[in-house]
Design an enzyme around this catalytic site. Structure first.
Site, PDB file in Angstrom:
ATOM      1  N   ALA A  73       8.305   3.035   2.252  1.00  0.00           N
ATOM      2  CA  ALA A  73       9.122   4.168   2.679  1.00  0.00           C
ATOM      3  C   ALA A  73      10.525   3.681   2.993  1.00  0.00           C
ATOM      4  O   ALA A  73      10.844   2.496   2.823  1.00  0.00           O
ATOM      5  CB  ALA A  73       8.490   4.853   3.888  1.00  0.00           C
ATOM      6  N   SER A  74      11.361   4.587   3.462  1.00  0.00           N
ATOM      7  CA  SER A  74      12.771   4.250   3.670  1.00  0.00           C
ATOM      8  C   SER A  74      12.974   3.248   4.801  1.00  0.00           C
ATOM      9  O   SER A  74      13.938   2.492   4.789  1.00  0.00           O
ATOM     10  CB  SER A  74      13.569   5.522   3.958  1.00  0.00           C
ATOM     11  OG  SER A  74      13.024   6.217   5.059  1.00  0.00           O
ATOM     12  N   LEU A  75      12.057   3.214   5.777  1.00  0.00           N
ATOM     13  CA  LEU A  75      12.234   2.325   6.928  1.00  0.00           C
ATOM     14  C   LEU A  75      11.349   1.091   6.886  1.00  0.00           C
ATOM     15  O   LEU A  75      11.617   0.118   7.590  1.00  0.00           O
ATOM     16  CB  LEU A  75      11.965   3.090   8.235  1.00  0.00           C
ATOM     17  CG  LEU A  75      12.852   4.299   8.513  1.00  0.00           C
ATOM     18  CD1 LEU A  75      12.529   4.888   9.877  1.00  0.00           C
ATOM     19  CD2 LEU A  75      14.337   3.940   8.435  1.00  0.00           C
ATOM     20  N   GLY A  76      10.279   1.118   6.120  1.00  0.00           N
ATOM     21  CA  GLY A  76       9.373  -0.030   6.097  1.00  0.00           C
ATOM     22  C   GLY A  76       8.326   0.110   5.017  1.00  0.00           C
ATOM     23  O   GLY A  76       8.335   1.067   4.235  1.00  0.00           O
ATOM     24  N   ASP A  81       4.301  13.827  12.365  1.00  0.00           N
ATOM     25  CA  ASP A  81       4.380  13.761  10.903  1.00  0.00           C
ATOM     26  C   ASP A  81       2.980  13.715  10.286  1.00  0.00           C
ATOM     27  O   ASP A  81       2.616  12.750   9.605  1.00  0.00           O
ATOM     28  CB  ASP A  81       5.175  12.518  10.500  1.00  0.00           C
ATOM     29  CG  ASP A  81       5.552  12.528   9.026  1.00  0.00           C
ATOM     30  OD1 ASP A  81       5.536  13.610   8.409  1.00  0.00           O
ATOM     31  OD2 ASP A  81       5.854  11.438   8.485  1.00  0.00           O
ATOM     32  N   VAL A  94       3.919  -1.124   3.940  1.00  0.00           N
ATOM     33  CA  VAL A  94       2.610  -1.442   4.517  1.00  0.00           C
ATOM     34  C   VAL A  94       1.804  -2.312   3.555  1.00  0.00           C
ATOM     35  O   VAL A  94       1.785  -2.074   2.340  1.00  0.00           O
ATOM     36  CB  VAL A  94       1.827  -0.144   4.831  1.00  0.00           C
ATOM     37  CG1 VAL A  94       0.451  -0.475   5.415  1.00  0.00           C
ATOM     38  CG2 VAL A  94       2.614   0.739   5.784  1.00  0.00           C
ATOM     39  N   ILE A 107       0.844  -1.195   0.000  1.00  0.00           N
ATOM     40  CA  ILE A 107       0.000   0.000   0.000  1.00  0.00           C
ATOM     41  C   ILE A 107       0.880   1.246   0.000  1.00  0.00           C
ATOM     42  O   ILE A 107       0.561   2.259  -0.625  1.00  0.00           O
ATOM     43  CB  ILE A 107      -0.934   0.009   1.228  1.00  0.00           C
ATOM     44  CG1 ILE A 107      -1.770  -1.277   1.268  1.00  0.00           C
ATOM     45  CG2 ILE A 107      -1.819   1.243   1.228  1.00  0.00           C
ATOM     46  CD1 ILE A 107      -2.631  -1.493   0.049  1.00  0.00           C
ATOM     47  N   ALA A 108       2.011   1.151   0.703  1.00  0.00           N
ATOM     48  CA  ALA A 108       2.977   2.256   0.762  1.00  0.00           C
ATOM     49  C   ALA A 108       4.340   1.676   1.085  1.00  0.00           C
ATOM     50  O   ALA A 108       4.448   0.692   1.824  1.00  0.00           O
ATOM     51  CB  ALA A 108       2.569   3.282   1.811  1.00  0.00           C
TER      52      ALA A 108
END
Length: 662
Positions: A217-220, A372, A222, A214-215
């Site tokens: 990012a740099s750390l994980g 955030d 979803v 679904i998404a």
């Protein structure tokens, strides 16, 4: 309370609902293991509690090493008993084997080479006299360079985008669009991590799971899934594999580089560069532990449990771990789609009031706020509620910090710019002992220029832009938690402007602050209310009328939100509370203060007879504002019930004055 640092003692005396529980755990730990707590809390009397000079020597060594972190604790007004980050921990992680040392050297060469080349171009631009004209190009170049260097640098760039004390505004504007999106890692790797954390196959827990992220990012990343046992839709957040060694390695190199910049940092910011890296490292490592994010979710749920206008997804702790977080799926409308929100019959103005009030409650009431809140993390629910997701980046403000922020608001209202400058020192923006005299005129110019446009045209971003120039020109450091506050407010104002281009932040924020000042029973806020209502010893009738009008406006807008129209008992109870401005406790406290405090009594009597005339009309005007808000019989009953305690206070006050006269 031996063995407890003074900041802990302060937060225990005046605890917030969530932090109190954490502090109690800390207190129990201290009772069980005082020597450990003394290392953590850095109690000044520690040497007297050690029976061995050898132990004392080791302890002093530990304290000196963590002095930067202790400085942060004192500045924040809190104590963190167990840290995810410390310089020693990072050093031990990256130097524990020969292979890791070789990896560290290789990474160091890569970083120095990349940043060195970039710095060389800046020097060349300066030498040929084109440094200003190529700024937009160099800013874009920096953004791309940070993306290429990986997740640690992406996160560092996002922090720099809110640090006008470190980089100039044109670079900040470019870094604001720094994307956290990176290619997703393979599904099978993610699914293996989930199964390792669950201790059982995916099929045993989930009836289905999305084949695409679904998404990412740099750390994980979803996924969306459905629980087999209940049929509930959930979001599964999975930590990127082998990310921790990379982060630890980069943090070590960041701090090593910072040690060479301490002189410049002390001159420009009034603090060591290492302290800035420690702030960054502490927040970054917290984001790598999803058990902390689950706890953050539970804290937000507790804070907003009686607020029917805010939706916080629940975390499934039994299905989560340090690398996997399973939470309730939020089926809402993105806040960047105003037409979709209107199509659902949601009043946009009412929704904006809910959003700003929720943000200010986090900041000024709970002291625990979402760090955030970009458009992907905030949703409009179809029943009018605002929903938050992604609680990895949150910040805590101590009771002390919250009170100083409210002090700053009061000083702004009273146009007391010298005290506003002192508030900056108390909050950690200025080093202790800094001469604030040169800063006072600049603060006054910023605030006066903003007020000249009037409340309706106040723009938080324009004020922040002027403040950024002030920060860049003076030795001011923006503490990490307040850079998050600024980013949070700017981001949410941007979302509000997307939904309603005519939106004015203060038109919503002022009514909330007015309501809080008038209704909150906290003694510290009662004191701030008195400071607002009295200026130069004179009672400000117009301010009182404005406060009441603004507070009523906040109540009216909130009560119109569709979320209040639910049928459950908690919603109905809250709706009854929100339909009126409940000033019962405030009036009772005011009456008590009038009877007991001779100074207040004298000032109020002078206010009623100012300029040799009775100010009956002002009293009538205030009454008309309140007549539909106050339940007179219940208030009279409450005052009658309080008479014994009032009489006791009068006697104590009288006896104290008699004794002092003797």
């Amino acid at each position: 309370m031996e063995g407890i640092c003074t900041s802990c003692l302060y937060t225990w005396i005046t605890p917030s609902s969530i932090e109190y529980k954490r502090r109690r755990k800390h207190l129990n730990t201290v009772k069980k293991n005082r020597s450990l707590s003394r290392k953590i809390c850095a109690v000044s009397s520690v040497s007297t509690t050690q029976t061995s000079s050898e132990k004392s020597g080791v302890l002093v060594k530990d304290i000196s090493r963590t002095s930067a972190l202790e400085q942060l604790d004192i500045e924040r007004g809190v104590c963190i008993p167990f840290r995810k980050y410390s310089p020693e921990l990072v050093r031990n992680k990256v130097l524990e084997s020969r292979g890791q040392i070789l990896s560290l050297v290789g990474r160091g060469i890569e970083i120095v080479w990349s940043l060195g080349l970039y710095y060389t171009t800046l020097v060349y631009d300066y030498l040929v006299g084109r440094d200003e004209e190529v700024v937009p190009f160099r800013a874009r170049q920096l953004r791309k360079l940070l993306c290429d260097l990986g997740p640690s640098f992406i996160k560092a760039g996002q922090v720099l985008a809110n640090r006008p004390d470190i980089i100039r505004e044109d670079y900040m504007n470019e870094l604001c669009i720094l994307q956290d999106d990176v290619p997703a890692f393979p599904n099978q790797v993610a699914f293996n991590i989930i199964e390792e954390e669950l201790g059982q196959p995916l099929e045993a827990v989930f009836s289905k799971i999305s084949s695409k992220t679904i998404a990412a990012a740099s750390l994980g990343q979803v996924y969306r899934a459905t629980l087999r046992a209940t049929g509930e839709d959930v979001a599964i957040k999975v930590l990127r594999p082998q990310i921790e060694p990379i982060i630890y390695r980069d943090l070590f190199l960041f701090r090593t580089l910072a040690s060479f910049l301490n002189g410049i940092s002390l001159q420009k910011l009034g603090c060591n560069a290492e302290l800035i890296v420690d702030e960054f490292g502490e927040k970054l490592l917290e984001e790598l532990d999803y058990t902390l994010e689950a706890r953050n979710i539970e804290d937000f749920l507790e804070n907003f449990k009686d607020d029917p206008t805010v939706k916080i997804p629940k975390a499934y702790r039994q299905l989560s771990g340090s690398r996997v977080l399973v939470m309730e799926w939020i089926d809402g409308i993105r806040c960047t789609d105003p037409q979709a929100i209107r199509d659902e019959g949601i009043d946009v103005d009412g929704f904006l009031t809910v959003g700003v009030s929720a943000a200010l409650r986090q900041l000024l009431e709970f002291g625990l706020f979402h760090g955030d809140p970009h458009p992907g993390n905030i949703f409009a629910m179809r029943d009018g509620r605002i929903a938050y997701v992604d609680f990895g980046n949150v910040a805590v403000l101590s009771q002390q910090n919250k009170q100083i922020l409210i002090d700053a608001v009061v000083h702004a209202v009273n146009e007391d710019y010298a005290e506003m400058a002192n508030d900056f020192t108390r909050l950690g923006f200025l080093a202790s002992g800094t001469d604030v005299a040169p800063i006072v005129p600049a603060l006054e110019a910023i605030w006066q220029n903003s007020l000249e446009k009037g409340l309706a045209d106040f723009n938080f971003r324009s004020v922040t832009g002027k403040f950024n120039q002030l920060v860049y020109n003076y030795p001011i450091r923006i503490p990490e938690r307040f850079s998050l506050v600024i980013r949070s407010l700017l981001t949410q104002e941007g979302i509000c402007l997307t939904l309603e281009p005519r939106f004015k932040f203060l038109e919503v924020a002022y009514p909330y602050v007015a309501k809080r000042l008038l209704t909150d029973p906290n003694p510290a806020l009662r004191e701030r209310l008195i400071q607002v209502l009295f200026k130069d010893g004179l009672f400000q009738w117009k301010r009182l009328e404005n406060l009441i009008s603004l507070a009523k406006e906040n109540v009216t807008k909130l009560s119109k939100n569709p979320a209040f129209q639910g049928n459950n008992r908690g919603t109905i109870k809250h709706l009854k509370n929100e339909q009126k401005l409940d000033l019962t406790d405030t009036i009772k406290d005011g009456a008590r203060l009038f009877i007991i405090d001779e100074g207040i009594r004298r000032q109020l009597l002078l206010a009623l007879t100012e300029d040799s005339k009775l100010h009956i009309q002002e009293v009538v005007d205030v009454y008309r504002l309140l007549e539909d808000q106050v339940d007179v019989p219940s208030m009279a009953l409450g005052l009658a019930q309080d008479l014994p305690s009032v009489a006791r206070d009068i006697l104590l006050s009288w006896s104290s004055s008699v004794l002092s006269d003797r």
